[in-house]
Motif scaffolding. Structure first.
Motif, mmCIF file in Angstrom:
data_model
loop_
_atom_site.group_PDB
_atom_site.id
_atom_site.type_symbol
_atom_site.label_atom_id
_atom_site.label_comp_id
_atom_site.label_asym_id
_atom_site.label_seq_id
_atom_site.Cartn_x
_atom_site.Cartn_y
_atom_site.Cartn_z
ATOM 1 N N TYR A 168 34.044 -85.783 -9.923
ATOM 2 C CA TYR A 168 33.682 -84.327 -10.122
ATOM 3 C C TYR A 168 33.541 -84.308 -11.757
ATOM 4 C CZ TYR A 168 33.465 -79.354 -10.810
ATOM 5 O OH TYR A 168 33.459 -77.874 -11.045
ATOM 6 N N LEU A 217 30.836 -71.802 -16.923
ATOM 7 C CA LEU A 217 30.317 -73.105 -16.133
ATOM 8 C C LEU A 217 28.607 -72.979 -16.494
ATOM 9 C CD1 LEU A 217 31.247 -75.569 -14.613
ATOM 10 C CD2 LEU A 217 30.711 -74.459 -12.674
ATOM 11 N N TYR A 232 27.399 -78.585 -12.744
ATOM 12 C CA TYR A 232 28.562 -79.509 -12.566
ATOM 13 C C TYR A 232 27.775 -80.532 -11.540
ATOM 14 C CZ TYR A 232 28.534 -76.666 -8.209
ATOM 15 O OH TYR A 232 28.199 -75.987 -7.045
ATOM 16 N N VAL A 248 29.273 -83.239 -8.391
ATOM 17 C CA VAL A 248 30.170 -83.692 -7.576
ATOM 18 C C VAL A 248 30.195 -85.017 -7.170
ATOM 19 C CG1 VAL A 248 30.737 -81.542 -6.207
ATOM 20 C CG2 VAL A 248 28.875 -83.182 -5.301
ATOM 21 N N GLN A 280 24.021 -76.045 -10.221
ATOM 22 C CA GLN A 280 24.149 -75.190 -11.389
ATOM 23 C C GLN A 280 25.531 -74.226 -11.257
ATOM 24 O OE1 GLN A 280 20.751 -72.364 -10.889
ATOM 25 N NE2 GLN A 280 19.015 -73.962 -11.735
ATOM 26 N N GLN A 295 34.671 -74.444 -8.016
ATOM 27 C CA GLN A 295 34.429 -74.478 -9.538
ATOM 28 C C GLN A 295 35.666 -73.966 -10.265
ATOM 29 O OE1 GLN A 295 32.019 -72.560 -7.723
ATOM 30 N NE2 GLN A 295 30.185 -73.720 -7.994
ATOM 31 N N LEU A 296 36.066 -74.111 -11.127
ATOM 32 C CA LEU A 296 37.114 -73.370 -11.930
ATOM 33 C C LEU A 296 36.383 -72.339 -12.935
ATOM 34 C CD1 LEU A 296 40.209 -73.662 -11.992
ATOM 35 C CD2 LEU A 296 40.029 -75.068 -14.130
#
Lengths: 114, 109
Positions: free
Chosen positions: A31, A45, A48, A50, A57, B96-97
């Motif tokens: 991640y 954020l 991201y 995985v 997004q 997600q954080l």
């Protein structure tokens, strides 16, 4: 073991220029993520991933692109820089199976767009 | 919307005094909450997580579902506790954080 490495540490761009912020980790983390840090707004954020070949997004993805061709690297591309993208950018990764529970952060890239 | 709120941008206390950094959450269901800390010239790092019910560097944080809070507390603040503190929670199918806006803590000598 360098952890999460971000380059460059500082960058000044002119409006309309493009550039890539580099992020690499040597911990074999699946991640990875990009955040931007703005005063009074915390960390938000951007994108991201995985795992290699998979990206998605986050909260504020507009104006940014990412790709994940390898487990180690997760570059962030600014397509056409705008003053609103002036910020500190953080890359983070986390061990397999934990996602955001324990993020390891890079030292950040301070970007100014004039 | 699900979020965490940190009402204080700045907090100053004297060394040896108790400190409490506030975090309130808006979340449907059982939240997974964390405190992250960024010391000067250091990287952002995990301080503690609510599921562990641990004490790190003298800090504790208890999840209060009735008050929807996850305040960070330390009975006797030290100058080295001066830092930016972020409350955060896991959300979304990808877990997600999501971070609050942060509280800058200054411990005065």
């Amino acid at each position: 073991n360098a952890g999460v490495t971000q380059t460059p540490k500082f960058q000044v761009l002119k409006t309309g220029q493009s550039m890539t912020l580099q992020c690499a980790q040597d911990m074999n983390h699946e991640y990875m993520s990009w955040y931007r840090q703005d005063p009074g707004m915390g960390l938000r954020l951007i994108h991201y991933s995985v795992g290699a070949g998979i990206t998605d997004q986050g909260e504020v993805p507009n104006g940014y692109n990412v790709s994940r061709s390898t487990t180690e690297d997760f570059p962030l591309r600014l397509l056409s820089a705008a003053p609103s993208q002036t910020s500190v950018y953080f890359c983070a990764s986390s061990p397999s199976g934990t996602r955001g529970e324990k993020l390891f952060f890079g030292s950040g890239t301070q970007l100014s767009v004039l | 919307a699900q979020r965490v709120t940190q009402p204080e941008k700045l907090l100053s206390v004297f060394k040896g005094a108790p400190v409490e950094l506030k975090c309130n959450y808006s979340y449907s269901g059982s939240p997974e909450l964390f405190w992250y800390v960024q010391y000067s010239r250091q990287r952002l790092q995990l301080l503690l997580r609510h599921i562990s019910r641990e004490s790190i560097k003298g800090f504790t944080a208890d999840l209060n579902k009735g008050e929807t809070s996850f305040h960070l507390k330390k009975p006797f603040a030290q100058e080295e506790d001066s830092a930016m503190y972020y409350c955060a929670f896991l959300s979304g199918s990808a877990r997600q954080l999501t971070f609050g806006s942060g509280t800058q803590l200054t411990v005065l000598p």
